[in-house]
Design a protein around this motif. Structure first.
Motif, PDB file in Angstrom:
ATOM      1  N   HIS A 232       0.794  -1.219   0.000  1.00 42.57           N
ATOM      2  CA  HIS A 232       0.000   0.000   0.000  1.00 42.57           C
ATOM      3  C   HIS A 232       0.831   1.276   0.000  1.00 42.57           C
ATOM      4  N   ASP A 233       2.090   1.232   0.417  1.00 41.76           N
ATOM      5  CA  ASP A 233       2.879   2.469   0.410  1.00 41.76           C
ATOM      6  C   ASP A 233       4.182   2.325  -0.379  1.00 41.76           C
ATOM      7  N   ASN A 234       4.099   1.595  -1.504  1.00 42.27           N
ATOM      8  CA  ASN A 234       5.243   1.542  -2.417  1.00 42.27           C
ATOM      9  C   ASN A 234       5.557   2.927  -2.959  1.00 42.27           C
ATOM     10  N   ASP A 235       6.863   3.201  -3.100  1.00 43.31           N
ATOM     11  CA  ASP A 235       7.279   4.423  -3.805  1.00 43.31           C
ATOM     12  C   ASP A 235       7.239   4.190  -5.305  1.00 43.31           C
ATOM     13  N   SER A 236       7.663   3.023  -5.762  1.00 44.62           N
ATOM     14  CA  SER A 236       7.621   2.686  -7.175  1.00 44.62           C
ATOM     15  C   SER A 236       6.264   2.087  -7.521  1.00 44.62           C
ATOM     16  N   HIS A 237       5.821   2.342  -8.753  1.00 44.78           N
ATOM     17  CA  HIS A 237       4.553   1.807  -9.232  1.00 44.78           C
ATOM     18  C   HIS A 237       4.839   0.518  -9.996  1.00 44.78           C
ATOM     19  N   LEU A 238       4.717  -0.618  -9.302  1.00 44.43           N
ATOM     20  CA  LEU A 238       5.049  -1.877  -9.954  1.00 44.43           C
ATOM     21  C   LEU A 238       4.101  -2.193 -11.101  1.00 44.43           C
ATOM     22  N   ASP A 239       2.852  -1.757 -11.020  1.00 47.58           N
ATOM     23  CA  ASP A 239       1.897  -2.065 -12.080  1.00 47.58           C
ATOM     24  C   ASP A 239       2.335  -1.476 -13.412  1.00 47.58           C
ATOM     25  N   SER A 240       3.046  -0.342 -13.369  1.00 48.63           N
ATOM     26  CA  SER A 240       3.466   0.295 -14.612  1.00 48.63           C
ATOM     27  C   SER A 240       4.564  -0.484 -15.310  1.00 48.63           C
ATOM     28  N   PHE A 241       5.174  -1.454 -14.615  1.00 47.47           N
ATOM     29  CA  PHE A 241       6.235  -2.254 -15.216  1.00 47.47           C
ATOM     30  C   PHE A 241       5.707  -3.515 -15.897  1.00 47.47           C
ATOM     31  N   ALA A 242       4.378  -3.681 -15.900  1.00 42.88           N
ATOM     32  CA  ALA A 242       3.807  -4.933 -16.392  1.00 42.88           C
ATOM     33  C   ALA A 242       4.244  -5.251 -17.817  1.00 42.88           C
ATOM     34  N   ARG A 243       4.335  -4.225 -18.652  1.00 42.37           N
ATOM     35  CA  ARG A 243       4.705  -4.484 -20.042  1.00 42.37           C
ATOM     36  C   ARG A 243       6.155  -4.942 -20.173  1.00 42.37           C
ATOM     37  N   ARG A 244       6.963  -4.754 -19.142  1.00 43.23           N
ATOM     38  CA  ARG A 244       8.366  -5.161 -19.180  1.00 43.23           C
ATOM     39  C   ARG A 244       8.600  -6.508 -18.505  1.00 43.23           C
ATOM     40  N   THR A 245       7.562  -7.113 -17.960  1.00 45.50           N
ATOM     41  CA  THR A 245       7.744  -8.332 -17.192  1.00 45.50           C
ATOM     42  C   THR A 245       6.951  -9.493 -17.775  1.00 45.50           C
ATOM     43  N   LYS A 246       7.386 -10.673 -17.432  1.00 43.88           N
ATOM     44  CA  LYS A 246       6.657 -11.896 -17.744  1.00 43.88           C
ATOM     45  C   LYS A 246       6.684 -12.773 -16.510  1.00 43.88           C
ATOM     46  N   THR A 247       5.944 -13.854 -16.559  1.00 45.73           N
ATOM     47  CA  THR A 247       5.996 -14.806 -15.469  1.00 45.73           C
ATOM     48  C   THR A 247       6.786 -16.022 -15.918  1.00 45.73           C
ATOM     49  N   PHE A 248       7.034 -16.933 -15.016  1.00 42.46           N
ATOM     50  CA  PHE A 248       7.670 -18.195 -15.381  1.00 42.46           C
ATOM     51  C   PHE A 248       6.985 -19.315 -14.602  1.00 42.46           C
TER      52      PHE A 248
END
Length: 293
Positions: A232-248
């Motif tokens: 809830h109090d992240n400084d970085s917005h991890l959701d905005s990195f979704a296009r740069r990430t994948k799962t395994f």
């Protein structure tokens, strides 16, 4: 010629109130930023993460020959400061650094890193984790081993990066704690930068998402090597990195045992503590966490 010696130096910026350019979400007023970072509910949450996520993996490193700096503001209030120092005292490699507040982050680390370099080594290997991250218990050992093969690659420019791309996002919510496998390039907790010790610059001189502009890098994807917090109090917005990430594909027989072995914490215990205390951690935002607003 003898193999070069390598010093490993880790860095965590722990709620340090610096200039606004050091945070994605901050006020230009230092007093406002300080009040936000030192809010009781935030301090409780960050101490929970320190005790149950960050420190266990450092304490159990299979290669204990490293130093890890925790950089805090010199005006960190006494109740939190004493608890922080007590926790850091459980990890021999952890060093508390209380720096004057309001400094530019890059300039501060340009002065700070040389104070902790060991001149007897040929190479300085720097890594950084945020105060809601973790690395695998063999992070130092594996990085040292991989560098023995990476060294000829490093010699071309006297600098090289090692990029561990697989890890987990730890997501906390009113429902509990979840660990989502993620594969991402050049995320801060998965990076190690090797430099010739005499010419070494601060790791903060190399923005992690653009690190490949500054040095040759080796991608290593075989084993999950980090955890990155999402809450809830992240400084970085991890959701905005979704296009740069994948799962395994991650389907161990016993997920709890895997996380215990790789990162030295008990995920069930962590979940129980989170569920018992999340209203204290979230403060006025607890109701919003429950409703999703």
């Amino acid at each position: 010629m003898a193999d070069p010696t390598v010093q490993f130096l880790g860095i965590t910026r722990w709620s340090y109130p610096g200039t606004p350019d050091g945070y994605r979400k901050s006020s230009e007023d230092l007093d406002v930023l300080r009040a936000k970072l030192y809010a009781p509910e935030r301090m409780e949450h960050r101490l929970f993460l320190l005790e149950h996520l960050v420190l266990p993996c450092l304490r159990e490193q299979t290669d204990p020959t490293f130093k890890h700096l925790f950089v805090m503001g010199d005006q960190l209030p006494a109740p939190w400061r004493s608890r922080l120092e007590k926790l850091l005292g459980t990890v021999p490699q952890a060093s508390a650094v209380f720096a004057p507040e309001g400094q530019n982050m890059r300039e501060m680390f340009m002065e700070l890193i040389p104070e902790h370099q060991e001149k007897r080594h040929d190479i300085l290997a720097q890594y950084r984790i945020d105060d809601d991250d973790a690395v695998a218990v063999d992070f130092i050992e594996e990085s040292r081993r991989i560098f023995s093969n990476l060294h000829p690659f490093y010699e071309t420019e006297g600098i090289a990066g090692l990029d561990y791309t697989r890890g987990f996002i730890m997501e906390t919510s009113p429902e509990g704690v979840e660990f989502r496998p993620v594969s991402a390039r050049h995320w801060a907790p998965g990076l190690v930068v090797f430099q010739a010790n005499k010419e070494a610059q601060s790791l903060f001189e190399f923005p992690h998402l653009r690190i490949w502009h500054s040095m040759p890098t080796l991608t290593f994807r075989e084993t999950p090597m980090y955890i990155r917090g999402a809450h809830h109090d992240n400084d970085s917005h991890l959701d905005s990195f979704a296009r740069r990430t994948k799962t395994f594909r991650f389907n161990p027989r016993n997920k709890r045992r895997f996380l215990q072995r790789r990162f030295a914490f008990d995920s069930r215990e962590m979940q129980n503590i989170w569920l018992e205390n999340y209203e204290k951690f979230a403060g006025d935002g607890a109701a919003g966490l429950r409703t999703g607003t």
